[in-house]
Design a protein around this motif. Structure first.
Motif, PDB file in Angstrom:
ATOM      1  N   PRO A 276       0.639  -0.963   0.004  1.00  0.00           N
ATOM      2  CA  PRO A 276       0.081   0.096  -0.074  1.00  0.00           C
ATOM      3  C   PRO A 276       0.850   1.358  -0.085  1.00  0.00           C
ATOM      4  CG  PRO A 276      -0.986  -1.570   1.448  1.00  0.00           C
ATOM      5  CD  PRO A 276       0.377  -2.282   1.063  1.00  0.00           C
ATOM      6  N   ALA A 277       1.935   1.419   0.833  1.00  0.00           N
ATOM      7  CA  ALA A 277       2.612   2.555   0.927  1.00  0.00           C
ATOM      8  C   ALA A 277       3.604   2.757  -0.345  1.00  0.00           C
ATOM      9  CB  ALA A 277       3.887   2.379   1.827  1.00  0.00           C
ATOM     10  N   SER A 278       4.024   1.670  -1.259  1.00  0.00           N
ATOM     11  CA  SER A 278       4.799   2.014  -2.543  1.00  0.00           C
ATOM     12  C   SER A 278       3.570   2.363  -3.329  1.00  0.00           C
ATOM     13  CB  SER A 278       5.474   0.692  -2.581  1.00  0.00           C
ATOM     14  OG  SER A 278       4.901  -0.430  -2.742  1.00  0.00           O
ATOM     15  N   ALA A 279       2.413   1.802  -3.447  1.00  0.00           N
ATOM     16  CA  ALA A 279       1.575   2.082  -4.548  1.00  0.00           C
ATOM     17  C   ALA A 279       1.214   3.470  -4.427  1.00  0.00           C
ATOM     18  CB  ALA A 279       0.342   1.080  -4.155  1.00  0.00           C
ATOM     19  N   ILE A 280       0.789   4.026  -3.169  1.00  0.00           N
ATOM     20  CA  ILE A 280       0.613   5.490  -3.049  1.00  0.00           C
ATOM     21  C   ILE A 280       1.525   6.164  -3.674  1.00  0.00           C
ATOM     22  CG2 ILE A 280      -0.026   7.213  -1.606  1.00  0.00           C
ATOM     23  CD1 ILE A 280      -2.286   5.527  -2.103  1.00  0.00           C
ATOM     24  N   ALA A 281       2.900   6.003  -3.121  1.00  0.00           N
ATOM     25  CA  ALA A 281       4.200   6.659  -3.296  1.00  0.00           C
ATOM     26  C   ALA A 281       4.295   6.674  -4.861  1.00  0.00           C
ATOM     27  CB  ALA A 281       5.238   6.213  -2.653  1.00  0.00           C
ATOM     28  N   ALA A 282       3.977   5.828  -5.400  1.00  0.00           N
ATOM     29  CA  ALA A 282       4.335   5.490  -6.931  1.00  0.00           C
ATOM     30  C   ALA A 282       3.053   6.275  -7.692  1.00  0.00           C
ATOM     31  CB  ALA A 282       4.235   4.305  -7.378  1.00  0.00           C
ATOM     32  N   GLY A 283       2.050   6.726  -7.041  1.00  0.00           N
ATOM     33  CA  GLY A 283       0.873   7.561  -7.741  1.00  0.00           C
ATOM     34  C   GLY A 283      -0.384   6.908  -7.820  1.00  0.00           C
ATOM     35  N   ALA A 284      -0.713   5.952  -7.370  1.00  0.00           N
ATOM     36  CA  ALA A 284      -2.034   5.123  -7.278  1.00  0.00           C
ATOM     37  C   ALA A 284      -2.914   6.124  -6.539  1.00  0.00           C
ATOM     38  CB  ALA A 284      -1.773   3.547  -6.592  1.00  0.00           C
ATOM     39  N   THR A 285      -4.188   6.023  -6.861  1.00  0.00           N
ATOM     40  CA  THR A 285      -5.244   6.859  -6.265  1.00  0.00           C
ATOM     41  C   THR A 285      -6.342   6.050  -5.563  1.00  0.00           C
ATOM     42  OG1 THR A 285      -6.623   6.971  -8.394  1.00  0.00           O
ATOM     43  CG2 THR A 285      -5.028   8.698  -8.094  1.00  0.00           C
ATOM     44  N   ASP A 286      -6.436   4.742  -5.831  1.00  0.00           N
ATOM     45  CA  ASP A 286      -7.516   3.823  -5.529  1.00  0.00           C
ATOM     46  C   ASP A 286      -6.732   2.602  -5.500  1.00  0.00           C
ATOM     47  OD1 ASP A 286     -10.206   5.602  -5.724  1.00  0.00           O
ATOM     48  OD2 ASP A 286      -8.967   5.889  -7.522  1.00  0.00           O
ATOM     49  N   LEU A 287      -6.505   1.809  -4.124  1.00  0.00           N
ATOM     50  CA  LEU A 287      -5.943   0.736  -4.251  1.00  0.00           C
ATOM     51  C   LEU A 287      -7.157  -0.490  -3.938  1.00  0.00           C
ATOM     52  CD1 LEU A 287      -3.336   1.543  -1.394  1.00  0.00           C
ATOM     53  CD2 LEU A 287      -3.275   1.877  -3.890  1.00  0.00           C
ATOM     54  N   VAL A 288      -6.952  -1.586  -4.642  1.00  0.00           N
ATOM     55  CA  VAL A 288      -7.984  -2.509  -4.604  1.00  0.00           C
ATOM     56  C   VAL A 288      -7.295  -3.793  -3.699  1.00  0.00           C
ATOM     57  CG1 VAL A 288      -9.226  -4.103  -5.762  1.00  0.00           C
ATOM     58  CG2 VAL A 288      -9.063  -2.075  -6.786  1.00  0.00           C
ATOM     59  N   VAL A 289      -7.832  -4.125  -2.505  1.00  0.00           N
ATOM     60  CA  VAL A 289      -7.217  -5.149  -1.871  1.00  0.00           C
ATOM     61  C   VAL A 289      -8.336  -6.212  -1.840  1.00  0.00           C
ATOM     62  CG1 VAL A 289      -6.161  -5.849   0.318  1.00  0.00           C
ATOM     63  CG2 VAL A 289      -5.583  -3.687  -0.815  1.00  0.00           C
ATOM     64  N   GLY A 290      -7.915  -7.291  -1.852  1.00  0.00           N
ATOM     65  CA  GLY A 290      -8.868  -8.566  -1.682  1.00  0.00           C
ATOM     66  C   GLY A 290      -8.700  -9.361  -0.516  1.00  0.00           C
TER      67      GLY A 290
END
Length: 237
Positions: free
Chosen positions: A197-211
């Motif tokens: 999650p941290a690296s995804a947001i830092a990379a520029g993601a706006t919406d994280l899908v987690v299952g």
């Protein structure tokens, strides 16, 4: 301006009872829900409507990909459910994307966000070569994101590893919806291009899908809060 980061829980269940039990352990104000093909085929639109009526933002993840008229009709039907977001396949091409955009714009009530799937997170460069797509996943995602942006879509579904390139294609307000997110130490499962999650947001993601890290947890609400805390730290919230 980039949208505020959000967490979407992927409800990858094969029956409505299990899905309802999971949703009842979560809070609408803390996360959103993703309903994919398996659950939708088994439970139908009535379950989606039930959650919308209960105050949930629902991402209807059906990845429409067909001739323009068929996709437009499907988008109209999805919009009638008052969901928060729907998606199509960018591989459907410019005419299909334009037809989807027009159909969503005609929604009589709530107009859902319209996003396009670029390259599945289970695909790597070898998979792309096998299906005849040239270049690396980043190059393929960039091309497809440019198509989606040109058609006026609200964003794309992509790996967090391509989020920065997508931001360049569509601008900061163009959503980067990222599956394949796994908290550190969790199993990779069938994903290839994953991030925390941290690296995804830092990379520029706006919406994280987690299952599975949430839905297979003994404490799903606690897992949601743990991921949200990591996202807040990353964004300085």
């Amino acid at each position: 301006m980039s949208p505020s980061p959000s967490l979407i829980v992927a409800l990858d269940f094969d029956n409505a009872t299990a899905a309802r039990d999971m949703v009842n352990r979560l809070a609408p104000g803390r996360c959103r829900l993703k309903v994919g093909k398996e659950l939708f085929v088994r439970a139908g639109p009535s379950l989606v409507r039930e959650w919308v009526d209960d105050g949930w933002d629902v991402f209807l993840d059906l990845k429409f990909h067909d001739i323009p008229n068929t996709v437009a009709a499907a988008c109209r039907a999805a919009a009638d459910l008052d969901v928060w977001m729907i998606n199509v396949h960018a591989l459907g091409g410019p005419a299909m994307l334009a037809a989807a955009r027009e159909a969503v714009d005609e929604a009589p009530r709530r107009q859902p966000l319209l996003t396009a799937v670029t390259v599945l997170t289970s695909h790597d460069e070898a998979t792309l070569q096998a299906i005849g797509l040239q270049g690396t996943p980043v190059e393929a995602v960039s091309r497809l994101a440019a198509l989606a942006a040109s058609a006026g879509l609200d964003g794309v579904v992509c790996s967090a590893q391509e989020a920065s390139a997508v931001r360049e294609q569509g601008g900061p307000s163009f959503r980067r919806v990222t599956p394949g997110v796994r908290p550190a130490g969790m199993a990779v499962d069938d994903q290839r291009r994953i991030q925390t999650p941290a690296s995804a947001i830092a990379a520029g993601a706006t919406d994280l899908v987690v299952g599975r890290p949430i839905t297979r947890s003994a404490d799903p609400a606690g897992a949601v809060e743990m991921i949200l805390d990591e996202m807040q730290v990353t964004t300085g919230g």
